[in-house]
Design a protein around this motif. Structure first.
Motif, PDB file in Angstrom:
ATOM      1  N   ALA A 155     -30.637   7.256  31.321  1.00 31.46           N
ATOM      2  CA  ALA A 155     -29.567   8.245  31.414  1.00 31.46           C
ATOM      3  C   ALA A 155     -28.235   7.692  30.906  1.00 31.46           C
ATOM      4  O   ALA A 155     -27.508   8.375  30.180  1.00 31.46           O
ATOM      5  N   ALA A 156     -27.906   6.465  31.257  1.00 31.28           N
ATOM      6  CA  ALA A 156     -26.636   5.882  30.820  1.00 31.28           C
ATOM      7  C   ALA A 156     -26.643   5.654  29.308  1.00 31.28           C
ATOM      8  O   ALA A 156     -25.676   5.978  28.607  1.00 31.28           O
ATOM      9  N   TYR A 157     -27.734   5.104  28.807  1.00 30.77           N
ATOM     10  CA  TYR A 157     -27.852   4.859  27.373  1.00 30.77           C
ATOM     11  C   TYR A 157     -27.797   6.159  26.589  1.00 30.77           C
ATOM     12  O   TYR A 157     -27.072   6.276  25.590  1.00 30.77           O
ATOM     13  N   ALA A 158     -28.545   7.169  27.057  1.00 29.98           N
ATOM     14  CA  ALA A 158     -28.558   8.465  26.373  1.00 29.98           C
ATOM     15  C   ALA A 158     -27.175   9.099  26.374  1.00 29.98           C
ATOM     16  O   ALA A 158     -26.739   9.670  25.365  1.00 29.98           O
ATOM     17  N   ALA A 159     -26.478   9.003  27.509  1.00 29.14           N
ATOM     18  CA  ALA A 159     -25.130   9.569  27.590  1.00 29.14           C
ATOM     19  C   ALA A 159     -24.180   8.865  26.622  1.00 29.14           C
ATOM     20  O   ALA A 159     -23.353   9.502  25.963  1.00 29.14           O
ATOM     21  N   SER A 160     -24.310   7.552  26.512  1.00 27.94           N
ATOM     22  CA  SER A 160     -23.439   6.812  25.589  1.00 27.94           C
ATOM     23  C   SER A 160     -23.701   7.220  24.149  1.00 27.94           C
ATOM     24  O   SER A 160     -22.772   7.376  23.351  1.00 27.94           O
ATOM     25  N   LYS A 161     -24.968   7.418  23.803  1.00 24.32           N
ATOM     26  CA  LYS A 161     -25.313   7.770  22.429  1.00 24.32           C
ATOM     27  C   LYS A 161     -24.959   9.230  22.109  1.00 24.32           C
ATOM     28  O   LYS A 161     -24.580   9.552  20.985  1.00 24.32           O
ATOM     29  N   GLY A 162     -25.084  10.110  23.113  1.00 20.78           N
ATOM     30  CA  GLY A 162     -24.614  11.484  22.916  1.00 20.78           C
ATOM     31  C   GLY A 162     -23.118  11.523  22.707  1.00 20.78           C
ATOM     32  O   GLY A 162     -22.601  12.299  21.883  1.00 20.78           O
ATOM     33  N   GLY A 163     -22.401  10.691  23.437  1.00 23.79           N
ATOM     34  CA  GLY A 163     -20.955  10.596  23.253  1.00 23.79           C
ATOM     35  C   GLY A 163     -20.577  10.107  21.869  1.00 23.79           C
ATOM     36  O   GLY A 163     -19.604  10.584  21.266  1.00 23.79           O
ATOM     37  N   ILE A 164     -21.348   9.167  21.344  1.00 21.03           N
ATOM     38  CA  ILE A 164     -21.089   8.663  19.994  1.00 21.03           C
ATOM     39  C   ILE A 164     -21.285   9.763  18.960  1.00 21.03           C
ATOM     40  O   ILE A 164     -20.510   9.881  17.996  1.00 21.03           O
ATOM     41  N   GLN A 165     -22.303  10.612  19.141  1.00 23.63           N
ATOM     42  CA  GLN A 165     -22.486  11.739  18.220  1.00 23.63           C
ATOM     43  C   GLN A 165     -21.267  12.658  18.234  1.00 23.63           C
ATOM     44  O   GLN A 165     -20.752  13.049  17.171  1.00 23.63           O
ATOM     45  N   SER A 166     -20.796  13.000  19.421  1.00 20.28           N
ATOM     46  CA  SER A 166     -19.639  13.889  19.531  1.00 20.28           C
ATOM     47  C   SER A 166     -18.387  13.243  18.957  1.00 20.28           C
ATOM     48  O   SER A 166     -17.587  13.899  18.282  1.00 20.28           O
ATOM     49  N   PHE A 167     -18.214  11.958  19.221  1.00 15.97           N
ATOM     50  CA  PHE A 167     -17.083  11.207  18.668  1.00 15.97           C
ATOM     51  C   PHE A 167     -17.116  11.233  17.143  1.00 15.97           C
ATOM     52  O   PHE A 167     -16.086  11.429  16.479  1.00 15.97           O
ATOM     53  N   THR A 168     -18.299  11.078  16.580  1.00 22.05           N
ATOM     54  CA  THR A 168     -18.455  11.090  15.119  1.00 22.05           C
ATOM     55  C   THR A 168     -18.073  12.437  14.540  1.00 22.05           C
ATOM     56  O   THR A 168     -17.370  12.522  13.520  1.00 22.05           O
ATOM     57  N   HIS A 169     -18.518  13.516  15.175  1.00 17.53           N
ATOM     58  CA  HIS A 169     -18.148  14.854  14.712  1.00 17.53           C
ATOM     59  C   HIS A 169     -16.630  15.023  14.716  1.00 17.53           C
ATOM     60  O   HIS A 169     -16.045  15.586  13.784  1.00 17.53           O
ATOM     61  N   ALA A 170     -15.993  14.556  15.793  1.00 16.98           N
ATOM     62  CA  ALA A 170     -14.551  14.739  15.954  1.00 16.98           C
ATOM     63  C   ALA A 170     -13.760  14.020  14.868  1.00 16.98           C
ATOM     64  O   ALA A 170     -12.847  14.596  14.267  1.00 16.98           O
ATOM     65  N   PHE A 240     -21.398  13.640  -0.053  1.00 15.75           N
ATOM     66  CA  PHE A 240     -21.155  14.985   0.473  1.00 15.75           C
ATOM     67  C   PHE A 240     -21.776  15.155   1.866  1.00 15.75           C
ATOM     68  O   PHE A 240     -22.047  16.261   2.308  1.00 15.75           O
ATOM     69  N   ILE A 241     -21.980  14.021   2.552  1.00 19.25           N
ATOM     70  CA  ILE A 241     -22.573  14.039   3.892  1.00 19.25           C
ATOM     71  C   ILE A 241     -21.547  13.530   4.892  1.00 19.25           C
ATOM     72  O   ILE A 241     -21.090  12.385   4.789  1.00 19.25           O
ATOM     73  N   THR A 242     -21.193  14.364   5.855  1.00 19.78           N
ATOM     74  CA  THR A 242     -20.257  13.940   6.903  1.00 19.78           C
ATOM     75  C   THR A 242     -20.437  14.811   8.137  1.00 19.78           C
ATOM     76  O   THR A 242     -20.940  15.939   8.055  1.00 19.78           O
ATOM     77  N   GLY A 243     -20.058  14.266   9.281  1.00 23.02           N
ATOM     78  CA  GLY A 243     -20.073  15.022  10.526  1.00 23.02           C
ATOM     79  C   GLY A 243     -21.460  15.424  10.993  1.00 23.02           C
ATOM     80  O   GLY A 243     -21.622  16.456  11.637  1.00 23.02           O
ATOM     81  N   THR A 244     -22.456  14.591  10.715  1.00 24.82           N
ATOM     82  CA  THR A 244     -23.823  14.960  11.079  1.00 24.82           C
ATOM     83  C   THR A 244     -24.620  13.715  11.439  1.00 24.82           C
ATOM     84  O   THR A 244     -24.136  12.587  11.319  1.00 24.82           O
ATOM     85  N   GLU A 245     -25.863  13.925  11.883  1.00 25.40           N
ATOM     86  CA  GLU A 245     -26.757  12.831  12.242  1.00 25.40           C
ATOM     87  C   GLU A 245     -27.986  12.839  11.340  1.00 25.40           C
ATOM     88  O   GLU A 245     -28.444  13.898  10.928  1.00 25.40           O
ATOM     89  N   LEU A 246     -28.508  11.667  11.097  1.00 31.40           N
ATOM     90  CA  LEU A 246     -29.780  11.528  10.406  1.00 31.40           C
ATOM     91  C   LEU A 246     -30.758  10.860  11.364  1.00 31.40           C
ATOM     92  O   LEU A 246     -30.570   9.706  11.754  1.00 31.40           O
ATOM     93  N   ARG A 247     -31.775  11.610  11.774  1.00 27.20           N
ATOM     94  CA  ARG A 247     -32.786  11.073  12.694  1.00 27.20           C
ATOM     95  C   ARG A 247     -33.818  10.285  11.890  1.00 27.20           C
ATOM     96  O   ARG A 247     -34.377  10.784  10.910  1.00 27.20           O
ATOM     97  N   ILE A 248     -34.064   9.050  12.327  1.00 25.92           N
ATOM     98  CA  ILE A 248     -34.984   8.156  11.625  1.00 25.92           C
ATOM     99  C   ILE A 248     -35.994   7.648  12.656  1.00 25.92           C
ATOM    100  O   ILE A 248     -35.776   6.640  13.327  1.00 25.92           O
ATOM    101  N   ASP A 249     -37.093   8.399  12.804  1.00 27.11           N
ATOM    102  CA  ASP A 249     -38.028   8.061  13.883  1.00 27.11           C
ATOM    103  C   ASP A 249     -39.493   8.273  13.517  1.00 27.11           C
ATOM    104  O   ASP A 249     -40.364   8.294  14.397  1.00 27.11           O
ATOM    105  N   GLY A 250     -39.777   8.428  12.231  1.00 30.02           N
ATOM    106  CA  GLY A 250     -41.158   8.587  11.811  1.00 30.02           C
ATOM    107  C   GLY A 250     -41.835   9.843  12.345  1.00 30.02           C
ATOM    108  O   GLY A 250     -43.062   9.904  12.443  1.00 30.02           O
ATOM    109  N   GLY A 251     -41.020  10.833  12.701  1.00 29.93           N
ATOM    110  CA  GLY A 251     -41.593  12.087  13.200  1.00 29.93           C
ATOM    111  C   GLY A 251     -41.938  12.060  14.682  1.00 29.93           C
ATOM    112  O   GLY A 251     -42.647  12.957  15.162  1.00 29.93           O
ATOM    113  N   THR A 252     -41.417  11.093  15.421  1.00 30.14           N
ATOM    114  CA  THR A 252     -41.684  11.023  16.857  1.00 30.14           C
ATOM    115  C   THR A 252     -41.248  12.302  17.568  1.00 30.14           C
ATOM    116  O   THR A 252     -41.901  12.768  18.499  1.00 30.14           O
ATOM    117  N   HIS A 253     -40.127  12.858  17.117  1.00 36.31           N
ATOM    118  CA  HIS A 253     -39.541  14.000  17.827  1.00 36.31           C
ATOM    119  C   HIS A 253     -39.516  15.256  16.967  1.00 36.31           C
ATOM    120  O   HIS A 253     -38.541  15.983  16.950  1.00 36.31           O
TER     121      HIS A 253
END
Length: 254
Positions: A155-170, A240-253
């Motif tokens: 939960a703590a790790y996930a929250a930190s990484k979700g925060g990083i996504q939002s920070f990146t968008h901002a 031309f890529i900004t404000g987004t995420e690239l998921r790199i997980d081999g199709g896990t999700h």
């Protein structure tokens, strides 16, 4: 490829795992790299690997604690001065630890958030003036598949990484008109020191992890898989890529 010839790059967490692989990839593509890590031994390993590849003349190293504001101010400024400016920041440094959420202490929570989220903020804030001075700076932050998909005991790790996504968008929105691009990579199912020792509770329920299996290949991929994606995002190929995420997980999700 020589996509980074003449470009100056600061990589945190460059003493191991994906950060190390990224530093070596950018050196291989012609860039000058300031490798930062809290572990001096890890940085020496990075230097040795760069020497084997014949790219160590463009590598500098600095011991950096991203969760310590004074360390960030001094070390980031020194790295930028040594490089003669900054074109790309890769915030790869981070920690992973796991607990039952009900058993998490505030100290545990604050340590994970302090390194992963606050550390990303501190380094980015310190590097921003140099990045903006180029008119086309790039920040690559590290989120995780745990930010968007259920990973038990994290939960703590996930929250930190979700925060990083939002920070990146901002910051992508805030500084886009000044030429700054900000993107996230969200690795998952990557073989690194963090994933080999995630600190799971002794009584962790293995059934909760059955869905965390890559669709591609025969298991986890190596750190170089993510490093290649970062090189694309941070180069002109990702212009031309900004404000987004690239998921790199081999199709896990999927």
């Amino acid at each position: 490829m020589n996509r980074f010839t003449g470009r100056r790059v600061l990589v945190t967490g460059a003493g191991s795992g994906i950060g190390q692989a990224t530093a070596l990839r950018i050196l291989a593509e012609g860039g000058s790299v300031a490798a930062a890590d809290i572990a001096e031994a890890g940085l020496e390993k990075t230097r040795a690997l760069a020497a084997e590849a014949g790219t160590d003349e463009r590598l500098s190293r600095t011991v950096l604690d991203i969760a310590d504001e004074d360390s960030v101010r001094a070390r980031v400024d020194a790295a930028v001065e040594h490089l003669g400016g900054l074109d790309v920041l890769v915030n790869a440094a981070g920690i992973l630890d796991s607990r039952h959420t009900g058993a998490m202490t505030l100290e545990f929570w604050n340590r994970i958030i302090g390194v992963n989220l606050t550390g990303t903020f501190l380094v980015t804030r310190q590097a921003l003036p140099a990045l903006l001075a180029t008119g086309k700076g790039v920040v690559v932050n590290f989120s995780s598949t745990s930010a968007s998909f259920a990973h038990p005991y994290m939960a703590a790790y996930a929250a930190s990484k979700g925060g990083i996504q939002s920070f990146t968008h901002a910051i992508a929105a805030e500084y886009g008109k000044q030429g700054l691009r900000a993107v996230c990579v969200a690795p998952g199912s990557i073989d690194s020191g963090m994933t080999r020792a995630p600190g799971l509770p002794r009584d962790a329920d293995p059934d909760l992890f059955t869905k965390l299996v890559p669709a591609l290949g025969e298991g986890f991929a190596g750190p170089e898989t993510v490093a290649g994606a970062i090189a694309m995002l941070a180069s002109e190929d990702g212009a031309f890529i900004t404000g987004t995420e690239l998921r790199i997980d081999g199709g896990t999700h999927m």
